[in-house]
Enzyme design. Structure first.
Site, short mmCIF file in Angstrom:
data_model
loop_
_atom_site.label_atom_id
_atom_site.label_comp_id
_atom_site.label_asym_id
_atom_site.label_seq_id
_atom_site.Cartn_x
_atom_site.Cartn_y
_atom_site.Cartn_z
N ASP A 30 4.42 19.82 0.86
CA ASP A 30 4.09 18.74 1.80
C ASP A 30 4.11 19.34 3.20
O ASP A 30 5.01 20.11 3.55
CB ASP A 30 5.08 17.58 1.70
N THR A 121 -6.29 8.64 -5.23
CA THR A 121 -7.34 7.68 -5.56
C THR A 121 -8.50 7.91 -4.60
O THR A 121 -8.34 7.73 -3.39
CB THR A 121 -6.80 6.25 -5.43
N LYS A 206 -10.14 4.38 -12.13
CA LYS A 206 -8.99 4.05 -11.28
C LYS A 206 -9.29 2.82 -10.41
O LYS A 206 -8.49 1.89 -10.32
CB LYS A 206 -8.63 5.26 -10.40
N ALA A 254 2.38 -15.86 -10.68
CA ALA A 254 1.83 -16.34 -9.40
C ALA A 254 2.82 -16.03 -8.29
O ALA A 254 4.03 -15.92 -8.52
CB ALA A 254 1.59 -17.84 -9.50
N GLY A 259 0.24 -7.25 -2.58
CA GLY A 259 0.31 -6.31 -1.47
C GLY A 259 0.46 -4.91 -2.01
O GLY A 259 0.01 -4.61 -3.11
N CYS A 262 -1.80 0.07 -2.79
CA CYS A 262 -2.96 0.35 -3.64
C CYS A 262 -3.96 -0.79 -3.77
O CYS A 262 -5.13 -0.63 -3.43
CB CYS A 262 -2.48 0.79 -5.02
N LYS A 323 7.24 -5.60 -3.29
CA LYS A 323 7.69 -5.94 -4.64
C LYS A 323 9.11 -5.39 -4.79
O LYS A 323 9.54 -4.59 -3.95
CB LYS A 323 6.75 -5.37 -5.69
P1 NAD Z 1 2.05 9.06 0.53
O1 NAD Z 1 1.54 8.76 1.88
O2 NAD Z 1 3.36 8.52 0.07
O3 NAD Z 1 2.13 10.65 0.34
C1 NAD Z 1 1.12 11.54 0.72
C2 NAD Z 1 1.79 12.84 1.18
O4 NAD Z 1 0.81 13.84 1.38
C3 NAD Z 1 2.55 12.70 2.51
O5 NAD Z 1 3.90 13.06 2.33
C4 NAD Z 1 1.83 13.68 3.44
O6 NAD Z 1 2.71 14.29 4.36
C5 NAD Z 1 1.24 14.66 2.46
N1 NAD Z 1 0.09 15.42 2.95
C6 NAD Z 1 -1.03 14.96 3.56
N2 NAD Z 1 -1.87 15.99 3.82
C7 NAD Z 1 -1.28 17.11 3.35
C8 NAD Z 1 -1.66 18.49 3.31
N3 NAD Z 1 -2.83 18.92 3.80
N4 NAD Z 1 -0.80 19.37 2.78
C9 NAD Z 1 0.38 18.97 2.27
N5 NAD Z 1 0.79 17.68 2.27
C10 NAD Z 1 -0.04 16.76 2.80
O7 NAD Z 1 0.90 8.62 -0.48
P2 NAD Z 1 1.04 8.12 -1.99
O8 NAD Z 1 1.47 6.70 -2.01
O9 NAD Z 1 1.76 9.13 -2.77
O10 NAD Z 1 -0.48 8.14 -2.42
C11 NAD Z 1 -1.18 9.35 -2.64
C12 NAD Z 1 -2.48 9.01 -3.35
O11 NAD Z 1 -2.19 8.49 -4.65
C13 NAD Z 1 -3.34 7.97 -2.67
O12 NAD Z 1 -4.69 8.28 -2.89
C14 NAD Z 1 -2.97 6.68 -3.38
O13 NAD Z 1 -4.00 5.73 -3.34
C15 NAD Z 1 -2.78 7.19 -4.79
N6 NAD Z 1 -1.87 6.37 -5.62
C16 NAD Z 1 -0.73 5.84 -5.10
C17 NAD Z 1 0.12 5.10 -5.92
C18 NAD Z 1 1.38 4.48 -5.37
O14 NAD Z 1 1.98 3.66 -6.07
N7 NAD Z 1 1.83 4.81 -4.17
C19 NAD Z 1 -0.17 4.92 -7.27
C20 NAD Z 1 -1.34 5.50 -7.78
C21 NAD Z 1 -2.18 6.22 -6.94
C1 UDX Z 2 -0.34 -0.81 -8.56
C2 UDX Z 2 -0.82 -0.64 -10.01
O1 UDX Z 2 -0.11 -1.55 -10.87
C3 UDX Z 2 -0.61 0.79 -10.46
O2 UDX Z 2 -1.14 0.96 -11.77
C4 UDX Z 2 -1.32 1.71 -9.49
O3 UDX Z 2 -1.12 3.06 -9.85
C5 UDX Z 2 -0.83 1.49 -8.07
O4 UDX Z 2 -1.01 0.11 -7.73
P1 UDX Z 2 2.01 -1.08 -7.34
O5 UDX Z 2 1.20 -1.34 -6.12
O6 UDX Z 2 3.13 -0.12 -7.29
O7 UDX Z 2 1.06 -0.59 -8.54
O8 UDX Z 2 2.65 -2.47 -7.80
P2 UDX Z 2 2.31 -3.63 -8.87
O9 UDX Z 2 3.47 -3.82 -9.72
O10 UDX Z 2 1.02 -3.40 -9.52
O11 UDX Z 2 2.20 -4.89 -7.90
C6 UDX Z 2 1.15 -5.00 -6.94
C7 UDX Z 2 1.25 -6.32 -6.23
O12 UDX Z 2 0.95 -7.38 -7.13
C8 UDX Z 2 2.63 -6.63 -5.66
O13 UDX Z 2 2.49 -7.23 -4.38
C9 UDX Z 2 3.23 -7.61 -6.66
O14 UDX Z 2 4.17 -8.47 -6.10
C10 UDX Z 2 1.98 -8.35 -7.09
N1 UDX Z 2 2.13 -8.95 -8.43
C11 UDX Z 2 2.20 -8.17 -9.54
C12 UDX Z 2 2.20 -10.33 -8.55
O15 UDX Z 2 2.13 -11.06 -7.55
N2 UDX Z 2 2.32 -10.88 -9.80
C13 UDX Z 2 2.35 -10.12 -10.94
O16 UDX Z 2 2.41 -10.69 -12.03
C14 UDX Z 2 2.31 -8.71 -10.80
#
Ligand code: NAD
Ligand code: UDX
Length: 438
Positions: A30, A121, A206, A254, A259, A262, A323
């Site tokens: 990172d 993503t 995705k 519900a 939020g 993602c 959440k």
């Molecule tokens: P995040 O912001 O928590 O983490 C991203 C990290 O990448 C940061 O720590 C940042 O400092 C680092 N970074 C950025 N540019 C860099 C570089 N050039 N070299 C090294 N490090 C670098 O993001 P996240 O929530 O982990 O999401 C990452 C991706 O995964 C997004 O595309 C998101 O949509 C996807 N995703 C997130 C979730 C989730 O629940 N958070 C779930 C599924 C997919």
């Molecule tokens: C979501 C997807 O579920 C996951 O597969 C993807 O990789 C990232 O985005 P996340 O955002 O961590 O995961 O949370 P999730 O549990 O999906 O909830 C998303 C939002 O929906 C939250 O605000 C949650 O409160 C809301 N939610 C979820 C509801 O209001 N009701 C439900 O029954 C489920």
């Protein structure tokens, strides 16, 4: 196998630690040195149950190491996973600067046959762009580019990764397929389905998954609103329709609107992809719009519960994170709810088990942060349950009532039983369930 993961955020850190747990040798990189320093000293940058122990165990076993820069240390990696952020741009499209920069930075150090895997993503076609970048920086090198979207949920990230419903990998060649098969062999051996598709299809899966789940939530929230008008109970409706295996019970709770980092951004990015190619997605467009409106208007429930005005009233807000089991405040409904209450002249006390520090920059400065639900209820004219943390399911209602000015609870997550709460002398309102006023 030797793997590198670029980006140590929610996805990168969890994936890196889980890959190490599967037996691979993982370098997690990172470019935020404070983050890496914290992780190295055992402080996780995110609140995710079980992550600290998982990281500590794999660091101690020598399978998981960390770095702040992309350099020759990645050159023995069979696969380099890109897990950097792809936040919404001002126009709603996904910001790809971080992905492109990470690919450019790792290109000089890749070995022949390495697979660059996009775990972030990313919009459909991004893999093609990654291939172009690699071909520009290393025209002589034969490398593969794959898409491997991540489906983990915050708060359940480790079990989602280790026991996935499915693993999706988009490939354009046999090398990428073979490397992905080897990486995920410990999970497929335990029965995890591994689905191979072409790369663009994987990128689409995705977005389609998140947009579909967002639509499911938008729909049940709409049904909840109608239930309030017609005297039906949305929680029972969810059970009744969810028993149909074609519908399924999950994701039918519900609430105040979805939020997180993602759903809102991915639904918007997909809609913009459609707009860019001249296609229409009227359903998704309405889902996004309806959810934005819901988050802005749901605070009116509190207004209504207090007879039409909260000016001069004190409202205790229980739960701020988007959440439970996370400290993530991205797109949390609490932001809109607290902003409305503040605008309408209420004083706000707030409590969240994990997200209060993250909440501070996003909420009005006047919010008073409390140490527990009972301190939050002190002198309150109403309590609003905004996030369904488990500890709010077992509140000591008598203790709560004793410290409140008026015994009013607005339960936006339907975690309490109307009968029990009303039996304690509270005025109770929830989402889509018949209450006293239904
Ligand atoms: P995040 O912001 O928590 O983490 C991203 C990290 O990448 C940061 O720590 C940042 O400092 C680092 N970074 C950025 N540019 C860099 C570089 N050039 N070299 C090294 N490090 C670098 O993001 P996240 O929530 O982990 O999401 C990452 C991706 O995964 C997004 O595309 C998101 O949509 C996807 N995703 C997130 C979730 C989730 O629940 N958070 C779930 C599924 C997919
Ligand atoms: C979501 C997807 O579920 C996951 O597969 C993807 O990789 C990232 O985005 P996340 O955002 O961590 O995961 O949370 P999730 O549990 O999906 O909830 C998303 C939002 O929906 C939250 O605000 C949650 O409160 C809301 N939610 C979820 C509801 O209001 N009701 C439900 O029954 C489920």
């Amino acid at each position: 196998m030797r793997l590198s993961v670029i980006g140590a955020g929610y996805v990168g850190l969890v994936s890196g630690a889980c890959f190490a747990e599967l037996g691979h040798s993982v370098l997690c990189i990172d470019n935020n040195p404070a983050k890496i320093d914290a992780i190295r000293s055992g402080q996780m940058p995110i609140y995710e149950p079980g992550l600290d122990a998982l990281v500590a165990r794999n660091v101690a076993a020598g399978r998981l190491t960390f770095a702040t820069g992309i350099d020759a240390a990645i050159s023995d990696s069979a696969a380099v996973f890109i897990a950097v952020g792809t936040p919404s741009r001002f126009d709603g499209r996904a910001e790809l600067t971080f992905v492109h920069a990470a690919v450019e930075a790792c290109a000089p150090f890749l070995k022949a046959g390495a697979v660059v895997v996009n775990k972030s993503t990313v919009p459909i076609g991004t893999g093609d762009r990654v291939e172009e970048i690699l071909a520009t920086v290393r025209p002589e090198l034969a490398v593969s580019v794959a898409s491997n979207p991540e489906f983990l949920r915050e708060g359940a990230a480790i079990s989602d990764f280790m026991e996935p419903d499915r693993i999706v990998v988009g490939v354009e060649d046999d090398n990428a397929r073979a490397v992905a098969e080897a990486i995920y062999a410990p999970l497929t051996a335990k029965g995890a389905p591994l689905l191979f598709t072409r790369r663009r299809t994987s990128e689409m899966i995705k977005y389609a998954a998140n947009s579909f789940l967002a639509t499911k939530l938008g729909f049940i929230n709409e049904i909840a609103d109608l239930c309030e008008h017609v005297g039906a109970d949305v929680a029972e409706v969810a059970v009744g329709i969810g028993l149909d295996s074609r519908i399924g019970r999950k994701f039918l709770n519900a609430g105040p609107g979805f939020g997180g980092s993602c759903f809102p951004k991915d639904a918007l990015a997909l809609l913009n992809t459609a707009n860019d190619v001249g296609a229409q997605m009227p359903i998704l467009e309405r889902v996004i719009h309806a959810n934005d409106l819901r988050k802005r208007n749901i605070g009116r429930k509190i207004l209504k519960a207090l007879g039409g005005s909260v000016r001069g009233a004190t409202i205790g807000v229980l739960g701020l994170a988007f959440k439970p089991e996370t400290d993530d405040m991205r797109e949390a409904p609490s932001i809109d709810i607290v902003a409305s209450l503040d605008y309408w002249g209420a004083a706000i006390r707030a409590y969240d088990p994990a997200a209060m520090e993250q909440a501070k920059p996003k909420l009005p400065a006047s919010v008073v942060y409390c140490d527990d639900p009972y301190a939050c209820a002190e002198g309150a004219d109403a309590i609003a349950i905004v996030t369904e943390w488990n500890e709010f399911r077992t509140l000591d209602l008598a203790r709560l009532k004793a410290v409140m000015r008026r015994p009013v609870i607005v339960d936006m997550r339907n975690v309490l039983s109307a009968a029990e709460v009303e039996a304690q002398g509270f005025q109770y309102d929830s989402v889509g369930r018949p209450g006293r006023e239904a």
